[in-house]
Design a protein around this motif. Structure first.
Motif, PDB file in Angstrom:
ATOM      1  N   THR A 131       0.804  -1.221   0.000  1.00 44.07           N
ATOM      2  CA  THR A 131       0.000   0.000   0.000  1.00 44.07           C
ATOM      3  C   THR A 131       0.836   1.270   0.000  1.00 44.07           C
ATOM      4  OG1 THR A 131      -0.180  -0.064   2.412  1.00 44.07           O
ATOM      5  CG2 THR A 131      -1.950  -1.103   1.133  1.00 44.07           C
ATOM      6  N   ASP A 132       2.168   1.171   0.131  1.00 47.77           N
ATOM      7  CA  ASP A 132       2.990   2.390   0.133  1.00 47.77           C
ATOM      8  C   ASP A 132       3.921   2.452  -1.080  1.00 47.77           C
ATOM      9  OD1 ASP A 132       4.726   0.398   0.868  1.00 47.77           O
ATOM     10  OD2 ASP A 132       5.599   1.486   2.551  1.00 47.77           O
ATOM     11  N   THR A 133       3.476   1.925  -2.208  1.00 50.14           N
ATOM     12  CA  THR A 133       4.271   1.908  -3.433  1.00 50.14           C
ATOM     13  C   THR A 133       4.651   3.318  -3.884  1.00 50.14           C
ATOM     14  OG1 THR A 133       3.211  -0.118  -4.142  1.00 50.14           O
ATOM     15  CG2 THR A 133       4.331   1.144  -5.836  1.00 50.14           C
ATOM     16  N   ALA A 134       3.696   4.239  -3.868  1.00 52.52           N
ATOM     17  CA  ALA A 134       3.970   5.603  -4.331  1.00 52.52           C
ATOM     18  C   ALA A 134       5.045   6.255  -3.480  1.00 52.52           C
ATOM     19  CB  ALA A 134       2.691   6.436  -4.298  1.00 52.52           C
ATOM     20  N   ARG A 135       4.980   6.086  -2.165  1.00 53.02           N
ATOM     21  CA  ARG A 135       5.978   6.676  -1.267  1.00 53.02           C
ATOM     22  C   ARG A 135       7.361   6.099  -1.553  1.00 53.02           C
ATOM     23  NH1 ARG A 135       4.176   5.145   3.698  1.00 53.02           N
ATOM     24  NH2 ARG A 135       2.585   6.731   3.509  1.00 53.02           N
ATOM     25  N   GLY A 136       7.414   4.788  -1.781  1.00 46.21           N
ATOM     26  CA  GLY A 136       8.685   4.143  -2.081  1.00 46.21           C
ATOM     27  C   GLY A 136       9.286   4.627  -3.388  1.00 46.21           C
ATOM     28  N   LEU A 137       8.468   4.802  -4.409  1.00 48.28           N
ATOM     29  CA  LEU A 137       8.967   5.307  -5.695  1.00 48.28           C
ATOM     30  C   LEU A 137       9.490   6.730  -5.563  1.00 48.28           C
ATOM     31  CD1 LEU A 137       6.245   3.917  -8.116  1.00 48.28           C
ATOM     32  CD2 LEU A 137       8.616   3.179  -7.929  1.00 48.28           C
ATOM     33  N   LEU A 138       8.783   7.564  -4.819  1.00 50.56           N
ATOM     34  CA  LEU A 138       9.249   8.938  -4.619  1.00 50.56           C
ATOM     35  C   LEU A 138      10.557   8.975  -3.851  1.00 50.56           C
ATOM     36  CD1 LEU A 138       5.933  10.840  -3.876  1.00 50.56           C
ATOM     37  CD2 LEU A 138       7.371  11.058  -5.889  1.00 50.56           C
ATOM     38  N   ALA A 139      10.689   8.134  -2.833  1.00 50.51           N
ATOM     39  CA  ALA A 139      11.926   8.088  -2.066  1.00 50.51           C
ATOM     40  C   ALA A 139      13.083   7.639  -2.953  1.00 50.51           C
ATOM     41  CB  ALA A 139      11.770   7.153  -0.869  1.00 50.51           C
ATOM     42  N   TYR A 140      12.836   6.660  -3.827  1.00 50.10           N
ATOM     43  CA  TYR A 140      13.854   6.158  -4.728  1.00 50.10           C
ATOM     44  C   TYR A 140      14.353   7.243  -5.673  1.00 50.10           C
ATOM     45  CZ  TYR A 140      16.114   3.293  -8.286  1.00 50.10           C
ATOM     46  OH  TYR A 140      17.025   2.764  -9.160  1.00 50.10           O
ATOM     47  N   THR A 141      13.452   8.096  -6.153  1.00 50.18           N
ATOM     48  CA  THR A 141      13.848   9.144  -7.090  1.00 50.18           C
ATOM     49  C   THR A 141      14.393  10.386  -6.392  1.00 50.18           C
ATOM     50  OG1 THR A 141      11.639  10.115  -7.106  1.00 50.18           O
ATOM     51  CG2 THR A 141      12.094   8.433  -8.758  1.00 50.18           C
ATOM     52  N   GLY A 142      14.287  10.428  -5.047  1.00 53.13           N
ATOM     53  CA  GLY A 142      14.767  11.586  -4.305  1.00 53.13           C
ATOM     54  C   GLY A 142      13.810  12.754  -4.335  1.00 53.13           C
ATOM     55  N   LYS A 143      12.564  12.540  -4.714  1.00 48.76           N
ATOM     56  CA  LYS A 143      11.576  13.639  -4.820  1.00 48.76           C
ATOM     57  C   LYS A 143      10.557  13.574  -3.696  1.00 48.76           C
ATOM     58  CE  LYS A 143      12.023  13.711  -9.804  1.00 48.76           C
ATOM     59  NZ  LYS A 143      12.580  14.959 -10.147  1.00 48.76           N
ATOM     60  N   ASP A 144      10.869  12.861  -2.616  1.00 44.91           N
ATOM     61  CA  ASP A 144       9.910  12.745  -1.513  1.00 44.91           C
ATOM     62  C   ASP A 144       9.949  13.939  -0.661  1.00 44.91           C
ATOM     63  OD1 ASP A 144      12.461  12.187  -0.552  1.00 44.91           O
ATOM     64  OD2 ASP A 144      11.782  10.614   0.806  1.00 44.91           O
TER      65      ASP A 144
END
Length: 64
Positions: free
Chosen positions: A51-64
C-alpha cells in the motif's frame, strides 16, 4: 462510502506511442488493489500488494 478526508497514495504509470507525430496509443497502469486497501475497501491479507508503493517510488527518485 462517505468521505473521510484522509489522503491516499497511488503509483501510476503511462506508456504513450507516437506515430507520424501523433499519439497512436496510450496505456495507463495503476495499482487499484493498493488504493482499495488504503480506503479499507479490500483486505490486503494474502494478496501480493503493497500500500505504500507511491511513497517508495518517490523516495527512490529523491523527490519525496
Amino acid at each position: 462510502m462517505a468521505a473521510t478526508g484522509r489522503a491516499v497514495e497511488m503509483a501510476l504509470g503511462g506508456i504513450v506511442g507516437v506515430r507520424d507525430g501523433k499519439v497512436a496509443y496510450e496505456h495507463i497502469y495503476w495499482d487499484q488493489a493498493g488504493l482499495l486497501a488504503q480506503l479499507v475497501l479490500l483486505d490486503p491479507e494474502g494478496l501480493p500488494i503493497v500500500t505504500d508503493t507511491a511513497r517508495g517510488l518517490l523516495a527512490y527518485t529523491g523527490k519525496d
